[in-house]
Design an enzyme around this catalytic site. Structure first.
Site, PDB file in Angstrom:
ATOM      1  N   GLU A   1     -32.381  24.991   2.694  1.00 23.55           N
ATOM      2  CA  GLU A   1     -31.387  25.900   2.459  1.00 23.55           C
ATOM      3  C   GLU A   1     -32.063  26.763   0.809  1.00 23.55           C
ATOM      4  O   GLU A   1     -33.181  25.629   0.869  1.00 23.55           O
ATOM      5  CB  GLU A   1     -30.154  25.994   1.427  1.00 23.55           C
ATOM      6  CG  GLU A   1     -29.196  26.175   2.240  1.00 23.55           C
ATOM      7  CD  GLU A   1     -27.718  25.506   2.265  1.00 23.55           C
ATOM      8  OE1 GLU A   1     -26.825  25.439   3.633  1.00 23.55           O
ATOM      9  OE2 GLU A   1     -27.828  24.674   0.857  1.00 23.55           O
TER      10      GLU A   1
ATOM     11  N   ARG B   1     -16.777  18.264   5.662  1.00 21.78           N
ATOM     12  CA  ARG B   1     -18.003  18.377   5.364  1.00 21.78           C
ATOM     13  C   ARG B   1     -17.449  18.071   3.859  1.00 21.78           C
ATOM     14  O   ARG B   1     -18.724  18.897   3.317  1.00 21.78           O
ATOM     15  CB  ARG B   1     -18.148  19.957   5.152  1.00 21.78           C
ATOM     16  CG  ARG B   1     -18.598  21.138   6.587  1.00 21.78           C
ATOM     17  CD  ARG B   1     -18.541  22.775   6.359  1.00 21.78           C
ATOM     18  NE  ARG B   1     -19.800  22.945   8.004  1.00 21.78           N
ATOM     19  CZ  ARG B   1     -19.403  22.899   9.044  1.00 21.78           C
ATOM     20  NH1 ARG B   1     -18.448  23.179   9.110  1.00 21.78           N
ATOM     21  NH2 ARG B   1     -20.275  23.641  10.139  1.00 21.78           N
TER      22      ARG B   1
ATOM     23  N   GLU C   1     -31.353  21.811   8.034  1.00 22.01           N
ATOM     24  CA  GLU C   1     -30.734  23.042   7.412  1.00 22.01           C
ATOM     25  C   GLU C   1     -31.370  23.295   6.173  1.00 22.01           C
ATOM     26  O   GLU C   1     -30.744  22.736   5.085  1.00 22.01           O
ATOM     27  CB  GLU C   1     -29.363  23.422   7.429  1.00 22.01           C
ATOM     28  CG  GLU C   1     -28.796  23.292   9.387  1.00 22.01           C
ATOM     29  CD  GLU C   1     -27.154  23.034   9.408  1.00 22.01           C
ATOM     30  OE1 GLU C   1     -26.155  23.095   8.021  1.00 22.01           O
ATOM     31  OE2 GLU C   1     -26.138  22.841  10.030  1.00 22.01           O
TER      32      GLU C   1
ATOM     33  N   GLU D   1     -30.617  31.029   4.296  1.00 10.72           N
ATOM     34  CA  GLU D   1     -30.712  29.638   5.631  1.00 10.72           C
ATOM     35  C   GLU D   1     -31.073  29.926   6.514  1.00 10.72           C
ATOM     36  O   GLU D   1     -30.405  30.916   7.289  1.00 10.72           O
ATOM     37  CB  GLU D   1     -29.501  29.025   5.460  1.00 10.72           C
ATOM     38  CG  GLU D   1     -29.310  28.071   7.082  1.00 10.72           C
ATOM     39  CD  GLU D   1     -27.588  26.993   6.669  1.00 10.72           C
ATOM     40  OE1 GLU D   1     -27.175  26.176   5.084  1.00 10.72           O
ATOM     41  OE2 GLU D   1     -27.630  27.215   7.387  1.00 10.72           O
TER      42      GLU D   1
END
Length: 474
Positions: free
Chosen positions: A137, A344, A135, A225
């Protein structure tokens, strides 16, 4: 870049069907930047996919010395793509580098390293495929300026949607500005970049790169993203290179600029590359099981390897001095080396969106978008395999918010280095796992450490503007 594997005759057909006039050969230097050269069709024939084309490797960062600079690019027909950012019809090919005399893969070629990592994975008998889903960014800025001389330094980035422009005269200023850490994720008009991100997604899909979703990210000033659907390790390395190229060039079409620099803004979120990983054997997913969070013992040992080697890994997955301005407590960049389901704040998260065994994976949240994807993915696989081979226990999961742990508990949780120098020292002391299968070589590690030390020294030797604020009147 289509999903069906192209062959040399397929490429020749593409050239004919698209009336291609030029062929562009792209390869990746050590820091992860694409390099290229272009030929007309007079240089093209199907033999180039086996014989290669010669070039001078002495000027590529971290590569050959001038007295041993002749090298060959071997283009991969599976990567053929019509490069939409050229005025004339141009076919693009990604290449691997080999020695022109021995025909052996060049040990400092990142794509060659990931090919060796694939071969080593299969040789272990543990799995035949490592899947990755990063992922990545990035920021989309309207303007960027910077300079450094012996007596002066500055940088300035601009974004029309940034909170610091709420008082700017814009004739009219409509007031829809995104406050710091509140970019996740408002609709337009506050989100000014929806159409650009959509265009990026569609161009990526035209290149054969499967897209899952796109959105504004947490930071103000155009943080974005775009998530790519998972793919096998080498293919994902190729996709990430196309990803950066396409995203940057679509932004340029609109008079904007993209950076994958991990921490371009103070007091706001940085750009990471949360990396999802899983191992498979044929059609069998190997990370699904009956253990914690639905993981197999093999997956837990893989986690153990990542956690054990994480300090050394950061020298590859977080390879810049700027990377460690993102790796600070309190943001969505976990510095604490623990694993947990859904959490997270842990360096490794086990996503729980689906009970399907094929969806079982781990997410290593520490890496950032400045990493060379080929090197990062290869190193992560080697660390995980070391965990499996040595049955490294990852310890107990930590399901608490690690940012809120009392100091006495937090002291028992290991963390990543807080500077590039710390990462260099970690890799100096822990790199035997990278040498297995000759995936990385001792020469590569020594060269990489020398490059990183020079980067660290370049920053260390220069006064920082904020030091004048703190110390000028001492």
């Amino acid at each position: 870049m289509a999903k069906d594997k192209k062959t040399a005759p397929d490429v020749s057909k593409m050239i004919k069907d698209h009336e291609v006039k030029l062929v562009d050969f792209k390869f990746t230097d050590l820091p992860g930047t694409w390099q290229h050269f272009t030929t007309t069709l007079t240089e093209y024939n199907e033999d180039i996919f086996t014989d290669g084309l010669g070039f001078d490797g002495s000027s590529i960062r971290g590569w050959k010395v001038i007295n041993a600079s002749d090298m060959l690019v071997i283009p991969d027909p599976a990567t053929a793509w019509i490069d939409i950012f050229n005025a004339e019809p141009t076919l693009s090919l990604i290449c691997t580098i080999v020695d022109p005399i021995t025909r052996e893969p060049y040990d400092r070629d990142p794509r060659g390293i990931v090919e060796k990592a694939d071969a080593y994975l299969r040789s272990t008998g543990i799995a035949d495929t490592a899947y990755f889903g990063p992922e990545a960014e990035f920021f989309i800025f309207d303007d960027v300026r910077f300079n450094y001389t012996g007596n002066m330094s500055f940088h300035c980035v601009e974004s029309a949607e940034a909170h610091w422009n709420s008082a700017r005269e814009e004739f009219p200023n409509l007031g829809y500005k995104i406050r710091a850490k509140e970019g996740y994720f408002p609709v337009p008009p506050a989100d000014t970049l929806q159409d650009i991100r959509n265009e990026m997604c569609l161009e990526l899909e035209k290149a054969g790169i499967a897209i899952e979703r796109q959105h504004h990210e947490v930071a103000t000033a155009g943080q974005a993203e775009i998530d790519i659907r998972f793919a096998a390790m080498k293919q994902m390395g190729d996709w990430m290179q196309y990803y950066k190229y396409i995203v940057r060039n679509v932004a340029k079409r609109h008079g904007k600029t993209v950076t994958f620099m991990p921490k371009p803004l103070y007091a706001d979120n940085g750009s990471g590359m949360h990396t999802h990983m899983s191992l498979w054997n044929g059609d069998k997913p190997l990370f699904a099981g009956n253990g914690y969070a639905g993981l197999s013992d093999l997956a837990l040992f893989f986690i153990g390897g990542i956690l054990k080697h994480a300090p050394a890994l950061t020298c590859i997955t977080n390879p810049t001095t700027n990377s460690y301005k993102r790796l600070v407590p309190g943001f969505e960049a976990p510095v604490n080396l623990a694993y947990s389901a859904r959490n997270r704040s842990a360096a490794i998260r086990i996503p729980t969106y689906s009970a399907n065994p094929k969806s079982k994976r781990i997410e290593f949240r520490t890496p950032d978008s400045a990493a060379n994807p080929y090197l990062a993915f290869a190193a992560l696989v080697l660390a995980g395999l070391d965990g499996i081979q040595n049955r490294i226990d990852p310890g107990d999961p930590l399901d608490k918010n690690l940012y809120d742990l009392p100091p006495e508990e937090l002291a028992n949780v290991p963390s990543v280095p807080d500077s590039l120098r710390g990462a260099i020292e970690a890799l100096e002391n822990d790199h035997a796992f990278l040498l297995k299968g000759d995936v990385f070589t001792s020469d590569f590690i020594a060269n990489w450490l020398e490059m990183k030390q020079k980067e660290y020294d370049s920053l260390r030797l220069r006064p920082h503007p904020y030091e004048f604020t703190m110390y000028y009147d001492v």
